[in-house]
Write a protein that holds these residues in place. Structure first.
Motif, PDB file in Angstrom:
ATOM      1  N   TYR A 163       0.810  -1.228   0.000  1.00 18.52           N
ATOM      2  CA  TYR A 163       0.000   0.000   0.000  1.00 18.52           C
ATOM      3  C   TYR A 163       0.845   1.281   0.000  1.00 18.52           C
ATOM      4  O   TYR A 163       0.520   2.229  -0.737  1.00 18.52           O
ATOM      5  CB  TYR A 163      -0.973  -0.021   1.174  1.00 18.52           C
ATOM      6  N   PRO A 164       1.930   1.378   0.784  1.00 19.64           N
ATOM      7  CA  PRO A 164       2.734   2.606   0.756  1.00 19.64           C
ATOM      8  C   PRO A 164       3.315   2.940  -0.623  1.00 19.64           C
ATOM      9  O   PRO A 164       3.619   4.105  -0.892  1.00 19.64           O
ATOM     10  CB  PRO A 164       3.863   2.319   1.764  1.00 19.64           C
ATOM     11  N   LYS A 165       3.449   1.941  -1.487  1.00 20.31           N
ATOM     12  CA  LYS A 165       4.002   2.157  -2.827  1.00 20.31           C
ATOM     13  C   LYS A 165       2.964   2.673  -3.815  1.00 20.31           C
ATOM     14  O   LYS A 165       3.318   3.223  -4.868  1.00 20.31           O
ATOM     15  CB  LYS A 165       4.584   0.847  -3.376  1.00 20.31           C
ATOM     16  N   VAL A 166       1.671   2.498  -3.481  1.00 20.02           N
ATOM     17  CA  VAL A 166       0.624   2.799  -4.475  1.00 20.02           C
ATOM     18  C   VAL A 166      -0.478   3.731  -3.982  1.00 20.02           C
ATOM     19  O   VAL A 166      -1.343   4.126  -4.763  1.00 20.02           O
ATOM     20  CB  VAL A 166      -0.021   1.487  -4.999  1.00 20.02           C
ATOM     21  N   PHE A 167      -0.468   4.091  -2.704  1.00 19.92           N
ATOM     22  CA  PHE A 167      -1.600   4.872  -2.184  1.00 19.92           C
ATOM     23  C   PHE A 167      -1.754   6.214  -2.879  1.00 19.92           C
ATOM     24  O   PHE A 167      -2.848   6.788  -2.940  1.00 19.92           O
ATOM     25  CB  PHE A 167      -1.488   5.052  -0.663  1.00 19.92           C
ATOM     26  N   HIS A 168      -0.659   6.751  -3.428  1.00 22.17           N
ATOM     27  CA  HIS A 168      -0.726   8.047  -4.107  1.00 22.17           C
ATOM     28  C   HIS A 168      -1.550   7.983  -5.398  1.00 22.17           C
ATOM     29  O   HIS A 168      -1.895   9.023  -5.972  1.00 22.17           O
ATOM     30  CB  HIS A 168       0.685   8.554  -4.422  1.00 22.17           C
ATOM     31  N   LEU A 169      -1.898   6.799  -5.851  1.00 14.59           N
ATOM     32  CA  LEU A 169      -2.713   6.637  -7.057  1.00 14.59           C
ATOM     33  C   LEU A 169      -4.204   6.807  -6.783  1.00 14.59           C
ATOM     34  O   LEU A 169      -5.013   6.806  -7.709  1.00 14.59           O
ATOM     35  CB  LEU A 169      -2.483   5.244  -7.663  1.00 14.59           C
ATOM     36  N   GLU A 170      -4.584   6.969  -5.505  1.00 13.41           N
ATOM     37  CA  GLU A 170      -6.000   6.965  -5.130  1.00 13.41           C
ATOM     38  C   GLU A 170      -6.809   8.113  -5.709  1.00 13.41           C
ATOM     39  O   GLU A 170      -8.033   8.027  -5.809  1.00 13.41           O
ATOM     40  CB  GLU A 170      -6.136   6.956  -3.599  1.00 13.41           C
ATOM     41  N   ILE A 177      -6.898  -2.126  -0.124  1.00 18.38           N
ATOM     42  CA  ILE A 177      -6.335  -3.241   0.638  1.00 18.38           C
ATOM     43  C   ILE A 177      -7.479  -4.241   0.797  1.00 18.38           C
ATOM     44  O   ILE A 177      -8.411  -4.026   1.579  1.00 18.38           O
ATOM     45  CB  ILE A 177      -5.827  -2.779   2.013  1.00 18.38           C
ATOM     46  N   SER A 178      -7.427  -5.309   0.032  1.00 16.67           N
ATOM     47  CA  SER A 178      -8.582  -6.208  -0.033  1.00 16.67           C
ATOM     48  C   SER A 178      -8.409  -7.459   0.820  1.00 16.67           C
ATOM     49  O   SER A 178      -9.299  -8.303   0.886  1.00 16.67           O
ATOM     50  CB  SER A 178      -8.842  -6.612  -1.490  1.00 16.67           C
ATOM     51  N   GLY A 179      -7.260  -7.573   1.471  1.00 18.30           N
ATOM     52  CA  GLY A 179      -7.016  -8.698   2.354  1.00 18.30           C
ATOM     53  C   GLY A 179      -5.659  -8.520   3.011  1.00 18.30           C
ATOM     54  O   GLY A 179      -4.914  -7.588   2.688  1.00 18.30           O
ATOM     55  N   TRP A 182      -3.259  -8.795   0.067  1.00 23.58           N
ATOM     56  CA  TRP A 182      -3.620  -8.289  -1.255  1.00 23.58           C
ATOM     57  C   TRP A 182      -3.896  -6.783  -1.263  1.00 23.58           C
ATOM     58  O   TRP A 182      -4.535  -6.251  -0.357  1.00 23.58           O
ATOM     59  CB  TRP A 182      -4.887  -8.975  -1.756  1.00 23.58           C
ATOM     60  N   VAL A 183      -3.443  -6.130  -2.334  1.00 21.21           N
ATOM     61  CA  VAL A 183      -3.902  -4.794  -2.707  1.00 21.21           C
ATOM     62  C   VAL A 183      -4.414  -4.885  -4.141  1.00 21.21           C
ATOM     63  O   VAL A 183      -3.765  -5.492  -5.006  1.00 21.21           O
ATOM     64  CB  VAL A 183      -2.778  -3.744  -2.611  1.00 21.21           C
ATOM     65  N   ASP A 184      -5.579  -4.291  -4.402  1.00 27.84           N
ATOM     66  CA  ASP A 184      -6.170  -4.309  -5.739  1.00 27.84           C
ATOM     67  C   ASP A 184      -6.232  -2.902  -6.302  1.00 27.84           C
ATOM     68  O   ASP A 184      -6.616  -1.952  -5.597  1.00 27.84           O
ATOM     69  CB  ASP A 184      -7.587  -4.888  -5.684  1.00 27.84           C
ATOM     70  N   ILE A 185      -5.892  -2.761  -7.570  1.00 25.44           N
ATOM     71  CA  ILE A 185      -5.946  -1.478  -8.257  1.00 25.44           C
ATOM     72  C   ILE A 185      -6.839  -1.621  -9.481  1.00 25.44           C
ATOM     73  O   ILE A 185      -6.661  -2.536 -10.289  1.00 25.44           O
ATOM     74  CB  ILE A 185      -4.546  -0.997  -8.679  1.00 25.44           C
ATOM     75  N   SER A 186      -7.799  -0.709  -9.607  1.00 24.66           N
ATOM     76  CA  SER A 186      -8.736  -0.776 -10.724  1.00 24.66           C
ATOM     77  C   SER A 186      -9.214   0.624 -11.069  1.00 24.66           C
ATOM     78  O   SER A 186      -8.801   1.608 -10.443  1.00 24.66           O
ATOM     79  CB  SER A 186      -9.921  -1.683 -10.365  1.00 24.66           C
ATOM     80  N   SER A 187     -10.073   0.722 -12.068  1.00 20.34           N
ATOM     81  CA  SER A 187     -10.633   2.013 -12.440  1.00 20.34           C
ATOM     82  C   SER A 187     -11.432   2.599 -11.281  1.00 20.34           C
ATOM     83  O   SER A 187     -11.913   1.877 -10.409  1.00 20.34           O
ATOM     84  CB  SER A 187     -11.529   1.863 -13.671  1.00 20.34           C
ATOM     85  N   LYS A 188     -11.595   3.908 -11.287  1.00 20.67           N
ATOM     86  CA  LYS A 188     -12.216   4.613 -10.164  1.00 20.67           C
ATOM     87  C   LYS A 188     -13.605   4.057  -9.833  1.00 20.67           C
ATOM     88  O   LYS A 188     -13.987   3.968  -8.672  1.00 20.67           O
ATOM     89  CB  LYS A 188     -12.307   6.115 -10.476  1.00 20.67           C
TER      90      LYS A 188
END
Length: 266
Positions: A163-170, A177-179, A182-188
Motif C-alpha cells: 500500500y505505501p508504494k501505491v496509495f498516491h494513485l487513489e 487493501i482487499s485482504g 492483497w492490494v487491488d488497483i482498478s478504475s475509479k
C-alpha cells in the motif's frame, strides 16, 4: 434488528462467507434454499475471479448474482451486468511503478482469465486458491487484452509492504487493501459498491431491503449502501466502524447466524 423486509442478501467471500479453509459450509446451502423459497436474491461479491467464485458456489452457481474482481465485473444468470476495464496505458504505468519492488507478485485480472509472470512459481501455488483460470506470461507489459484489475500480493503484509508504494494513485484509481496479503488497483468506478448499485437498480432493491456482509476495506462501499450492513467479528477496524451491526467470525458461522434470523423473521 428487524430483517422482515429484506429482499436481497450480499456477502463477501474470503473472511466472510468462506471459513479459514476457504470453504462454504453445508449450513449455508441449507439456509440458501430457505432464502430461495422466500424469493430473497443472493449476491456473492468478491475480489476473486468470477470463475473462482462460481467454483466455490458450484451447487447454486446458475441461480445467484456474482460481483467479481472487486466490482470490475458482474453477472446475473449468464447476463453481463457490468464490466469496468482498466486502460492498457494505466496498466503499464502501474507495472513500471512496481518494477523492482521486492517480494511482490502481480496478477492481471481479465473477465475470464488472469495472467501472471512465469517467474512467479512459488506464488502460482498460492494463486490457485483465488484464480481458477490463469495463464503464465513472459512479459506482463506486453499483454494488451482487456483487464479489469491488477491484484498485487505480498506473502507477509499488503498494508505494510504494498500500500505505501501505491496509495498516491487513489486520486485517479481505486486502490484497495482487499485482504491481509492483497492490494487491488482498478478504475475509479470499479468497486463493489458501484457494481452493487447496478445490481440493486436491475432488481429494484432499496437500501432497507438489502442485507450486506463484509470484513475488509474493499467491502466499505457496498456496506454503505445497506441499512442492514453487517461486519464480521474478524473484520478490519474500518469495517467494524462503518457497519451498522456485527456478527461472529467466519469460522463461527457469522453469516449463517444472521441468515437464520432473517429466515425466522419471514
Amino acid at each position: 434488528m428487524d430483517l422482515s423486509q429484506i429482499k436481497m442478501v450480499v456477502t463477501d467471500m474470503d473472511g466472510t462467507l468462506l471459513n479459514s479453509n476457504h470453504q462454504v459450509s453445508d449450513k449455508f446451502y441449507q439456509l440458501y434454499e430457505e432464502l430461495k423459497k422466500r424469493d430473497i436474491k443472493f449476491v456473492a461479491a468478491s475480489g476473486r475471479q468470477y470463475h473462482s467464485i462460481i467454483d466455490k458456489l458450484a451447487p447454486i452457481k446458475n441461480e445467484i448474482i456474482v460481483i467479481s474482481e472487486n466490482g470490475g465485473f458482474a453477472m446475473q444468470h449468464g447476463k453481463e451486468i457490468l464490466v469496468t476495464p482498466l486502460p492498457n496505458k494505466t496498466k503499464n504505468e502501474i507495472i513500471s511503478l512496481l518494477n523492482g519492488v521486492k517480494n511482490i507478485h502481480l496478477v492481471l485480472c481479465g473477465k475470464n482469465c488472469a495472467y501472471i509472470s512465469k517467474e512467479s512459481s512459488l506464488f502460482e501455488q498460492k494463486l490457485k486458491e483465488y484464480y481458477s483460470n490463469y495463464e503464465l506470461l513472459d512479459n506482463l507489459s506486453a499483454y494488451d487484452g482487456e483487464i479489469v484489475k491488477i491484484a498485487i500480493y505480498h506473502f507477509e503484509s499488503s498494508e505494510k509492504y504494498i500500500y505505501p508504494k501505491v496509495f498516491h494513485l487513489e486520486d485517479e484509481l481505486q486502490v484497495k487493501i482487499s485482504g491481509a496479503n492483497w492490494v487491488d488497483i482498478s478504475s475509479k468506478n470499479a468497486n463493489k459498491g458501484y457494481a452493487l448499485e447496478k445490481v440493486m437498480k436491475e432488481n429494484n432493491i432499496k437500501p432497507h431491503e438489502l442485507l450486506v456482509f463484509g470484513d475488509y476495506n474493499n467491502d466499505l462501499e457496498m456496506l454503505a449502501l445497506a441499512d442492514y450492513s453487517i461486519a464480521m467479528e474478524n473484520a478490519h477496524p474500518n469495517v467494524l466502524k462503518l457497519a451498522n451491526y456485527s456478527t461472529s467470525n467466519n469460522d463461527n458461522y457469522g453469516v449463517e447466524r444472521i441468515l437464520e434470523k432473517l429466515i425466522a423473521s419471514k
